[in-house]
Design a protein around this motif. Structure first.
Motif, PDB file in Angstrom:
ATOM      1  N   GLY A  89      -3.225  37.082  -0.485  1.00 21.27           N
ATOM      2  CA  GLY A  89      -3.186  35.625  -0.486  1.00 21.27           C
ATOM      3  C   GLY A  89      -1.653  35.186  -0.770  1.00 21.27           C
ATOM      4  N   ASN A  90      -0.512  36.096  -0.995  1.00 17.82           N
ATOM      5  CA  ASN A  90       0.722  35.586  -1.122  1.00 17.82           C
ATOM      6  C   ASN A  90       1.394  35.840   0.352  1.00 17.82           C
ATOM      7  N   TYR A  91       2.488  34.793   0.466  1.00 16.57           N
ATOM      8  CA  TYR A  91       3.266  35.064   1.534  1.00 16.57           C
ATOM      9  C   TYR A  91       4.744  34.876   1.008  1.00 16.57           C
ATOM     10  N   ILE A  92       5.651  35.571   1.370  1.00 19.62           N
ATOM     11  CA  ILE A  92       7.010  35.528   1.161  1.00 19.62           C
ATOM     12  C   ILE A  92       7.900  36.209   2.090  1.00 19.62           C
ATOM     13  N   SER A  93       8.983  35.521   2.466  1.00 21.39           N
ATOM     14  CA  SER A  93       9.792  36.203   3.394  1.00 21.39           C
ATOM     15  C   SER A  93      11.239  36.130   3.103  1.00 21.39           C
ATOM     16  N   GLU A  94      12.273  37.096   3.499  1.00 14.10           N
ATOM     17  CA  GLU A  94      13.372  36.928   3.435  1.00 14.10           C
ATOM     18  C   GLU A  94      14.206  37.618   4.672  1.00 14.10           C
ATOM     19  N   SER A  95      15.486  37.357   4.739  1.00 11.91           N
ATOM     20  CA  SER A  95      16.345  37.943   5.985  1.00 11.91           C
ATOM     21  C   SER A  95      17.316  38.740   5.286  1.00 11.91           C
ATOM     22  N   PHE A  96      17.691  39.966   5.976  1.00 14.94           N
ATOM     23  CA  PHE A  96      18.736  41.095   5.454  1.00 14.94           C
ATOM     24  C   PHE A  96      19.541  41.496   6.761  1.00 14.94           C
ATOM     25  N   LEU A  97      20.731  41.886   6.269  1.00 13.40           N
ATOM     26  CA  LEU A  97      21.642  42.463   7.379  1.00 13.40           C
ATOM     27  C   LEU A  97      21.429  43.963   7.613  1.00 13.40           C
ATOM     28  N   ARG A  98      20.558  44.597   6.826  1.00 12.20           N
ATOM     29  CA  ARG A  98      20.470  46.077   7.120  1.00 12.20           C
ATOM     30  C   ARG A  98      18.959  46.193   7.153  1.00 12.20           C
ATOM     31  N   ARG A  99      18.414  46.864   8.112  1.00 12.98           N
ATOM     32  CA  ARG A  99      16.828  47.298   8.005  1.00 12.98           C
ATOM     33  C   ARG A  99      16.528  47.862   6.687  1.00 12.98           C
ATOM     34  N   GLY A 100      17.435  48.818   6.372  1.00 14.35           N
ATOM     35  CA  GLY A 100      16.975  49.652   5.003  1.00 14.35           C
ATOM     36  C   GLY A 100      16.785  48.932   3.751  1.00 14.35           C
ATOM     37  N   ASP A 101      17.670  47.805   3.722  1.00 18.73           N
ATOM     38  CA  ASP A 101      17.572  46.873   2.617  1.00 18.73           C
ATOM     39  C   ASP A 101      16.312  46.058   2.688  1.00 18.73           C
ATOM     40  N   ALA A 102      16.068  45.724   4.050  1.00 16.41           N
ATOM     41  CA  ALA A 102      14.677  44.939   4.181  1.00 16.41           C
ATOM     42  C   ALA A 102      13.224  45.786   3.853  1.00 16.41           C
ATOM     43  N   GLU A 103      13.635  46.925   4.330  1.00 14.82           N
ATOM     44  CA  GLU A 103      12.334  47.885   4.075  1.00 14.82           C
ATOM     45  C   GLU A 103      12.179  47.987   2.426  1.00 14.82           C
ATOM     46  N   LEU A 104      13.140  48.421   1.673  1.00 16.60           N
ATOM     47  CA  LEU A 104      13.324  48.485   0.289  1.00 16.60           C
ATOM     48  C   LEU A 104      12.810  46.990  -0.282  1.00 16.60           C
ATOM     49  N   TRP A 105      13.182  46.014  -0.153  1.00 13.85           N
ATOM     50  CA  TRP A 105      12.789  44.601  -0.549  1.00 13.85           C
ATOM     51  C   TRP A 105      11.168  44.429  -0.537  1.00 13.85           C
ATOM     52  N   ALA A 106      11.011  44.777   0.621  1.00  9.60           N
ATOM     53  CA  ALA A 106       9.485  44.544   1.004  1.00  9.60           C
ATOM     54  C   ALA A 106       8.477  45.489   0.207  1.00  9.60           C
ATOM     55  N   ARG A 107       8.914  46.843   0.076  1.00 15.12           N
ATOM     56  CA  ARG A 107       8.036  47.784  -0.892  1.00 15.12           C
ATOM     57  C   ARG A 107       8.233  47.344  -1.991  1.00 15.12           C
ATOM     58  N   GLY A 118      12.341  37.339 -11.882  1.00 16.15           N
ATOM     59  CA  GLY A 118      11.550  37.454 -10.675  1.00 16.15           C
ATOM     60  C   GLY A 118      11.885  36.733  -9.432  1.00 16.15           C
ATOM     61  N   ILE A 119      13.302  35.900  -9.500  1.00 17.55           N
ATOM     62  CA  ILE A 119      13.681  35.262  -8.560  1.00 17.55           C
ATOM     63  C   ILE A 119      14.294  36.009  -7.314  1.00 17.55           C
ATOM     64  N   ILE A 120      14.100  35.820  -6.147  1.00 14.58           N
ATOM     65  CA  ILE A 120      14.523  36.770  -5.010  1.00 14.58           C
ATOM     66  C   ILE A 120      15.999  35.953  -4.847  1.00 14.58           C
ATOM     67  N   ALA A 121      17.036  36.771  -5.430  1.00 18.32           N
ATOM     68  CA  ALA A 121      18.450  36.451  -5.128  1.00 18.32           C
ATOM     69  C   ALA A 121      19.134  37.730  -4.665  1.00 18.32           C
ATOM     70  N   PRO A 122      19.209  37.829  -3.467  1.00 17.46           N
ATOM     71  CA  PRO A 122      19.545  38.854  -2.677  1.00 17.46           C
ATOM     72  C   PRO A 122      21.144  39.254  -3.314  1.00 17.46           C
ATOM     73  N   THR A 123      21.449  40.600  -3.426  1.00 16.78           N
ATOM     74  CA  THR A 123      22.757  41.220  -3.770  1.00 16.78           C
ATOM     75  C   THR A 123      23.391  41.944  -2.833  1.00 16.78           C
ATOM     76  N   GLU A 124      22.729  41.877  -1.667  1.00 14.25           N
ATOM     77  CA  GLU A 124      23.344  42.518  -0.482  1.00 14.25           C
ATOM     78  C   GLU A 124      24.709  42.243  -0.108  1.00 14.25           C
ATOM     79  N   GLY A 125      24.871  40.927  -0.078  1.00 17.21           N
ATOM     80  CA  GLY A 125      26.168  40.305   0.448  1.00 17.21           C
ATOM     81  C   GLY A 125      27.312  40.699  -0.446  1.00 17.21           C
ATOM     82  N   ILE A 126      27.058  40.991  -1.630  1.00 21.55           N
ATOM     83  CA  ILE A 126      28.182  41.433  -2.685  1.00 21.55           C
ATOM     84  C   ILE A 126      28.403  42.824  -2.381  1.00 21.55           C
ATOM     85  N   ASP A 127      27.253  43.529  -2.224  1.00 19.74           N
ATOM     86  CA  ASP A 127      27.440  45.070  -1.979  1.00 19.74           C
ATOM     87  C   ASP A 127      28.355  45.165  -0.722  1.00 19.74           C
TER      88      ASP A 127
END
Length: 174
Positions: A20-38, A142-151
């Motif tokens: 019953g939960n839905y959440i989405s996010e965008s990433f530059l790298r697929r690996g980061d997207a997979e990690l976030w999803a897990r 628990g806030i989704i605040a991506p650090t990918e841009g900094i990395d």
């Protein structure tokens, strides 16, 4: 299971629909997207609250305020330099949404700081503080605040460190 799809921009969008939960996010790298999803799927399975960056913190200033409040709550006083940096970030980046803090924004921020005379170490410290704020929001609230841009901005910034042309370098040489 998460749905991961490539966007026309080249980014990867992750959509998690579970219990019953839905959440989405965008990433530059697929690996980061997979990690976030897990990570998100695990939180949902454990019954932990899931928040998007817009749920409790609408801007980066809100994340800075949360960070300050949490430090005060545990009795940690901000040092003079960190307090000044956080005020500076509030002025420069405070009105941006956490999801808008991309690699490009951080590189632009670093270049502006360098033009103003900040050395490579100072800019590195600034980026480190920003990553701490984003990581803190994710870990503690628990806030989704991506650090990918900094990395991604750190290696880009390290390439500029040899360029010593700003006002601070000229003062030291005189």
């Amino acid at each position: 299971m998460a749905t991961i799809s490539k966007l026309p921009s080249g980014s990867w969008r992750v959509q998690v629909r579970r219990k019953g939960n839905y959440i989405s996010e965008s990433f530059l790298r697929r690996g980061d997207a997979e990690l976030w999803a897990r990570t998100i799927e695990g939180k949902i399975d454990r019954g932990e609250p899931i928040h998007s960056c817009g749920a409790t913190a609408k801007t980066f200033k809100d994340l800075i305020d949360l960070h300050k409040e949490d430090l005060a709550e545990v009795g940690k006083k901000l040092g003079r330099s960190k307090a000044a940096s956080l005020e500076f970030f509030t002025l420069r980046l405070g009105n941006l949404k956490p999801a808008e803090l991309s690699r490009e924004k951080f590189i632009k921020f670093g270049r502006q700081r360098a033009k103003e005379g900040a050395g490579p170490v100072t800019v590195g410290i600034d980026l480190g503080y920003i990553k701490t704020i984003l990581s803190h929001a994710a870990a503690v609230h628990g806030i989704i605040a991506p650090t990918e841009g900094i990395d991604l901005a750190f290696p880009a910034w390290s390439g500029w460190q040899g360029q010593r042309t700003g006002p601070a370098f000229k003062r030291r040489r005189d």
